[in-house]
Design a protein around this motif. Sequence first.
Motif, PDB file in Angstrom:
ATOM      1  N   GLU A  46       0.836  -1.210   0.000  1.00 40.30           N
ATOM      2  CA  GLU A  46       0.000   0.000   0.000  1.00 40.30           C
ATOM      3  C   GLU A  46       0.866   1.253   0.000  1.00 40.30           C
ATOM      4  O   GLU A  46       0.610   2.200  -0.752  1.00 40.30           O
ATOM      5  N   ARG A  47       1.923   1.255   0.818  1.00 38.88           N
ATOM      6  CA  ARG A  47       2.820   2.403   0.865  1.00 38.88           C
ATOM      7  C   ARG A  47       3.569   2.572  -0.461  1.00 38.88           C
ATOM      8  O   ARG A  47       3.738   3.700  -0.948  1.00 38.88           O
ATOM      9  N   GLU A  48       4.019   1.477  -1.032  1.00 39.15           N
ATOM     10  CA  GLU A  48       4.723   1.563  -2.313  1.00 39.15           C
ATOM     11  C   GLU A  48       3.826   2.175  -3.386  1.00 39.15           C
ATOM     12  O   GLU A  48       4.256   3.046  -4.157  1.00 39.15           O
ATOM     13  N   SER A  49       2.581   1.728  -3.419  1.00 37.69           N
ATOM     14  CA  SER A  49       1.648   2.251  -4.411  1.00 37.69           C
ATOM     15  C   SER A  49       1.451   3.762  -4.235  1.00 37.69           C
ATOM     16  O   SER A  49       1.436   4.516  -5.222  1.00 37.69           O
ATOM     17  N   GLN A  50       1.324   4.215  -2.997  1.00 36.40           N
ATOM     18  CA  GLN A  50       1.163   5.648  -2.738  1.00 36.40           C
ATOM     19  C   GLN A  50       2.381   6.440  -3.207  1.00 36.40           C
ATOM     20  O   GLN A  50       2.250   7.501  -3.828  1.00 36.40           O
ATOM     21  N   ILE A  51       3.558   5.910  -2.909  1.00 32.21           N
ATOM     22  CA  ILE A  51       4.796   6.617  -3.272  1.00 32.21           C
ATOM     23  C   ILE A  51       4.950   6.661  -4.791  1.00 32.21           C
ATOM     24  O   ILE A  51       5.327   7.698  -5.359  1.00 32.21           O
ATOM     25  N   ARG A  52       4.656   5.562  -5.459  1.00 30.07           N
ATOM     26  CA  ARG A  52       4.763   5.544  -6.925  1.00 30.07           C
ATOM     27  C   ARG A  52       3.796   6.533  -7.560  1.00 30.07           C
ATOM     28  O   ARG A  52       4.142   7.234  -8.517  1.00 30.07           O
ATOM     29  N   ARG A  53       2.575   6.594  -7.038  1.00 26.05           N
ATOM     30  CA  ARG A  53       1.607   7.538  -7.585  1.00 26.05           C
ATOM     31  C   ARG A  53       2.060   8.973  -7.358  1.00 26.05           C
ATOM     32  O   ARG A  53       1.853   9.849  -8.208  1.00 26.05           O
ATOM     33  N   ASP A 100       3.782  15.657   1.599  1.00 25.47           N
ATOM     34  CA  ASP A 100       2.331  15.729   1.384  1.00 25.47           C
ATOM     35  C   ASP A 100       1.646  14.401   1.708  1.00 25.47           C
ATOM     36  O   ASP A 100       0.452  14.385   2.045  1.00 25.47           O
ATOM     37  N   LEU A 101       2.413  13.292   1.609  1.00 27.28           N
ATOM     38  CA  LEU A 101       1.859  11.980   1.972  1.00 27.28           C
ATOM     39  C   LEU A 101       1.924  11.726   3.477  1.00 27.28           C
ATOM     40  O   LEU A 101       1.429  10.701   3.951  1.00 27.28           O
ATOM     41  N   GLY A 102       2.548  12.643   4.214  1.00 28.74           N
ATOM     42  CA  GLY A 102       2.622  12.485   5.659  1.00 28.74           C
ATOM     43  C   GLY A 102       3.966  12.049   6.183  1.00 28.74           C
ATOM     44  O   GLY A 102       4.090  11.719   7.379  1.00 28.74           O
ATOM     45  N   TYR A 103       4.997  12.040   5.324  1.00 32.79           N
ATOM     46  CA  TYR A 103       6.336  11.666   5.777  1.00 32.79           C
ATOM     47  C   TYR A 103       7.081  12.894   6.304  1.00 32.79           C
ATOM     48  O   TYR A 103       6.885  14.010   5.821  1.00 32.79           O
ATOM     49  N   ILE A 104       7.954  12.643   7.275  1.00 35.37           N
ATOM     50  CA  ILE A 104       8.735  13.703   7.912  1.00 35.37           C
ATOM     51  C   ILE A 104      10.210  13.397   7.715  1.00 35.37           C
ATOM     52  O   ILE A 104      10.671  12.297   8.051  1.00 35.37           O
ATOM     53  N   THR A 119      10.275   9.490   8.119  1.00 40.92           N
ATOM     54  CA  THR A 119       9.443   8.657   8.980  1.00 40.92           C
ATOM     55  C   THR A 119       7.990   9.037   8.767  1.00 40.92           C
ATOM     56  O   THR A 119       7.661  10.229   8.667  1.00 40.92           O
ATOM     57  N   ALA A 120       7.130   8.038   8.687  1.00 36.04           N
ATOM     58  CA  ALA A 120       5.702   8.330   8.610  1.00 36.04           C
ATOM     59  C   ALA A 120       5.269   9.041   9.881  1.00 36.04           C
ATOM     60  O   ALA A 120       5.821   8.812  10.964  1.00 36.04           O
TER      61      ALA A 120
END
Length: 202
Positions: A46-53, A100-104, A119-120
Amino acid sequence: MPTLHDITTFFDDTPPHGKSPWVVPPSPRPIDIVEYDETWPMQYAERESQIRRSLGALVLDIFHAGSTSVPGLPAKPVIDIELIVADPSHEALWLTPLVDLGYILTVREPWWFEHRCLTASDRSVNLHVFGPDSPEPWKQRIFRDHLRQNTNDRMLYADAKRAAALAATDRGETMMEYNRRKQSVIRDIYTRAFIAAGLTPG
Protein backbone atom coordinates in the motif's frame (compact mmCIF):
# COMPACT_ATOMS: atom_id res chain seq x y z
CA MET A 1 25.93 1.14 -10.13
CA PRO A 2 28.22 0.45 -7.14
CA THR A 3 31.23 -1.82 -7.51
CA LEU A 4 31.50 -5.27 -5.98
CA HIS A 5 34.04 -3.85 -3.52
CA ASP A 6 31.62 -1.14 -2.44
CA ILE A 7 28.81 -3.63 -1.92
CA THR A 8 30.92 -5.90 0.28
CA THR A 9 32.64 -3.13 2.24
CA PHE A 10 31.17 -1.34 5.25
CA PHE A 11 31.70 2.40 5.16
CA ASP A 12 31.78 4.69 8.17
CA ASP A 13 28.59 6.75 8.38
CA THR A 14 29.92 8.82 11.28
CA PRO A 15 29.25 12.50 10.55
CA PRO A 16 32.18 14.84 9.87
CA HIS A 17 33.32 17.01 12.74
CA GLY A 18 30.69 19.59 13.58
CA LYS A 19 27.98 17.95 11.47
CA SER A 20 24.84 16.18 12.62
CA PRO A 21 22.65 13.82 10.59
CA TRP A 22 19.58 14.72 12.60
CA VAL A 23 16.88 16.91 11.16
CA VAL A 24 14.64 15.64 13.96
CA PRO A 25 16.78 14.39 16.88
CA PRO A 26 15.80 10.97 18.28
CA SER A 27 14.40 10.49 21.73
CA PRO A 28 14.51 7.34 23.87
CA ARG A 29 11.41 5.19 23.75
CA PRO A 30 10.68 1.53 24.46
CA ILE A 31 11.67 -0.80 21.60
CA ASP A 32 9.04 -3.46 21.02
CA ILE A 33 9.93 -6.60 19.07
CA VAL A 34 6.80 -8.47 18.03
CA GLU A 35 6.17 -11.72 16.20
CA TYR A 36 5.99 -11.63 12.41
CA ASP A 37 2.74 -10.14 11.12
CA GLU A 38 1.42 -11.55 7.85
CA THR A 39 -0.09 -8.16 7.00
CA TRP A 40 3.33 -6.49 6.76
CA PRO A 41 3.78 -7.24 3.03
CA MET A 42 0.35 -5.77 2.35
CA GLN A 43 1.18 -2.69 4.40
CA TYR A 44 4.33 -2.27 2.35
CA ALA A 45 2.46 -2.73 -0.93
CA GLU A 46 0.00 0.00 0.00
CA ARG A 47 2.82 2.40 0.86
CA GLU A 48 4.72 1.56 -2.31
CA SER A 49 1.65 2.25 -4.41
CA GLN A 50 1.16 5.65 -2.74
CA ILE A 51 4.80 6.62 -3.27
CA ARG A 52 4.76 5.54 -6.93
CA ARG A 53 1.61 7.54 -7.58
CA SER A 54 3.10 10.57 -5.86
CA LEU A 55 6.58 10.51 -7.41
CA GLY A 56 5.91 8.86 -10.77
CA ALA A 57 9.02 8.47 -12.91
CA LEU A 58 11.23 9.84 -10.12
CA VAL A 59 11.07 6.36 -8.58
CA LEU A 60 14.00 4.49 -10.10
CA ASP A 61 13.50 1.58 -7.72
CA ILE A 62 11.63 0.84 -4.52
CA PHE A 63 11.53 -2.28 -2.38
CA HIS A 64 10.58 -3.69 1.01
CA ALA A 65 13.64 -4.04 3.27
CA GLY A 66 14.36 -4.67 6.93
CA SER A 67 12.97 -7.31 9.24
CA THR A 68 9.31 -6.86 8.28
CA SER A 69 10.28 -8.06 4.78
CA VAL A 70 11.44 -11.46 6.08
CA PRO A 71 8.61 -13.95 6.70
CA GLY A 72 8.83 -15.49 10.16
CA LEU A 73 11.26 -12.92 11.57
CA PRO A 74 10.20 -11.00 14.70
CA ALA A 75 10.56 -7.26 14.23
CA LYS A 76 9.64 -3.80 15.36
CA PRO A 77 6.23 -3.10 13.76
CA VAL A 78 7.76 -0.53 11.42
CA ILE A 79 7.92 -1.03 7.63
CA ASP A 80 11.32 -0.24 6.13
CA ILE A 81 11.26 1.00 2.54
CA GLU A 82 14.26 1.64 0.28
CA LEU A 83 13.63 4.30 -2.38
CA ILE A 84 16.09 5.03 -5.17
CA VAL A 85 15.97 8.42 -6.88
CA ALA A 86 18.41 9.97 -9.35
CA ASP A 87 19.88 12.46 -6.87
CA PRO A 88 18.79 12.50 -3.21
CA SER A 89 20.53 15.87 -2.71
CA HIS A 90 18.04 17.45 -5.13
CA GLU A 91 15.32 17.43 -2.48
CA ALA A 92 13.16 19.96 -4.33
CA LEU A 93 12.16 17.20 -6.75
CA TRP A 94 11.08 14.41 -4.42
CA LEU A 95 10.71 15.65 -0.84
CA THR A 96 7.58 17.81 -1.03
CA PRO A 97 5.37 15.06 -2.53
CA LEU A 98 6.45 12.72 0.26
CA VAL A 99 5.78 15.36 2.91
CA ASP A 100 2.33 15.73 1.38
CA LEU A 101 1.86 11.98 1.97
CA GLY A 102 2.62 12.49 5.66
CA TYR A 103 6.34 11.67 5.78
CA ILE A 104 8.74 13.70 7.91
CA LEU A 105 12.40 14.15 6.99
CA THR A 106 14.35 13.03 10.07
CA VAL A 107 17.88 12.26 8.79
CA ARG A 108 20.09 13.89 6.18
CA GLU A 109 23.54 12.31 5.65
CA PRO A 110 25.19 13.72 2.51
CA TRP A 111 28.52 12.18 3.60
CA TRP A 112 27.00 8.66 3.54
CA PHE A 113 25.89 8.14 -0.07
CA GLU A 114 23.49 11.12 0.19
CA HIS A 115 21.24 9.10 2.48
CA ARG A 116 17.98 10.61 3.67
CA CYS A 117 15.49 8.99 6.03
CA LEU A 118 11.88 9.96 6.39
CA THR A 119 9.44 8.66 8.98
CA ALA A 120 5.70 8.33 8.61
CA SER A 121 3.86 10.70 10.92
CA ASP A 122 2.49 7.71 12.85
CA ARG A 123 6.00 6.13 12.99
CA SER A 124 4.77 3.07 11.09
CA VAL A 125 7.29 3.49 8.24
CA ASN A 126 10.95 4.34 7.82
CA LEU A 127 11.61 5.47 4.25
CA HIS A 128 15.29 5.45 3.26
CA VAL A 129 16.28 7.43 0.16
CA PHE A 130 19.48 6.69 -1.78
CA GLY A 131 20.89 7.36 -5.22
CA PRO A 132 21.54 4.69 -7.87
CA ASP A 133 25.26 4.48 -7.09
CA SER A 134 24.81 3.71 -3.41
CA PRO A 135 25.83 0.20 -2.30
CA GLU A 136 23.54 0.26 0.73
CA PRO A 137 20.33 -0.84 -1.05
CA TRP A 138 22.27 -3.75 -2.56
CA LYS A 139 23.43 -4.74 0.91
CA GLN A 140 19.87 -4.54 2.20
CA ARG A 141 18.56 -6.81 -0.55
CA ILE A 142 21.34 -9.36 -0.02
CA PHE A 143 20.73 -9.40 3.75
CA ARG A 144 16.97 -9.71 3.30
CA ASP A 145 17.18 -12.52 0.78
CA HIS A 146 19.74 -14.42 2.84
CA LEU A 147 17.52 -14.30 5.92
CA ARG A 148 14.55 -15.45 3.88
CA GLN A 149 16.49 -18.57 2.88
CA ASN A 150 18.63 -19.32 5.96
CA THR A 151 16.73 -20.48 9.02
CA ASN A 152 19.76 -20.55 11.33
CA ASP A 153 20.77 -16.96 10.61
CA ARG A 154 17.14 -15.85 10.81
CA MET A 155 16.89 -17.36 14.31
CA LEU A 156 20.28 -15.90 15.29
CA TYR A 157 19.19 -12.45 14.20
CA ALA A 158 15.85 -12.78 16.01
CA ASP A 159 17.67 -13.56 19.26
CA ALA A 160 20.05 -10.63 18.76
CA LYS A 161 17.16 -8.25 18.11
CA ARG A 162 15.27 -9.31 21.22
CA ALA A 163 18.37 -9.01 23.43
CA ALA A 164 19.30 -5.61 21.98
CA ALA A 165 15.75 -4.30 22.37
CA LEU A 166 15.55 -5.44 25.99
CA ALA A 167 18.92 -3.89 26.89
CA ALA A 168 18.27 -0.63 25.05
CA THR A 169 14.81 -0.25 26.59
CA ASP A 170 16.07 -1.03 30.11
CA ARG A 171 18.77 1.63 29.76
CA GLY A 172 16.56 4.27 28.14
CA GLU A 173 18.60 4.26 24.92
CA THR A 174 17.67 5.50 21.47
CA MET A 175 17.25 3.47 18.30
CA MET A 176 20.87 4.22 17.40
CA GLU A 177 22.13 2.39 20.50
CA TYR A 178 19.76 -0.49 19.76
CA ASN A 179 21.24 -0.78 16.27
CA ARG A 180 24.79 -0.71 17.62
CA ARG A 181 24.00 -3.50 20.07
CA LYS A 182 23.17 -5.91 17.25
CA GLN A 183 25.81 -4.73 14.79
CA SER A 184 28.34 -7.51 15.40
CA VAL A 185 25.72 -10.18 14.71
CA ILE A 186 24.59 -8.34 11.59
CA ARG A 187 28.16 -8.17 10.28
CA ASP A 188 28.65 -11.90 10.90
CA ILE A 189 25.48 -12.67 8.97
CA TYR A 190 26.56 -10.37 6.15
CA THR A 191 29.83 -12.32 5.87
CA ARG A 192 27.90 -15.53 5.27
CA ALA A 193 25.40 -13.79 2.99
CA PHE A 194 28.17 -12.39 0.78
CA ILE A 195 29.78 -15.83 0.52
CA ALA A 196 26.44 -17.49 -0.27
CA ALA A 197 25.76 -14.92 -2.98
CA GLY A 198 29.18 -15.51 -4.56
CA LEU A 199 30.34 -11.98 -3.81
CA THR A 200 33.28 -12.99 -1.62
CA PRO A 201 35.30 -16.22 -1.42
CA GLY A 202 34.23 -18.79 1.12
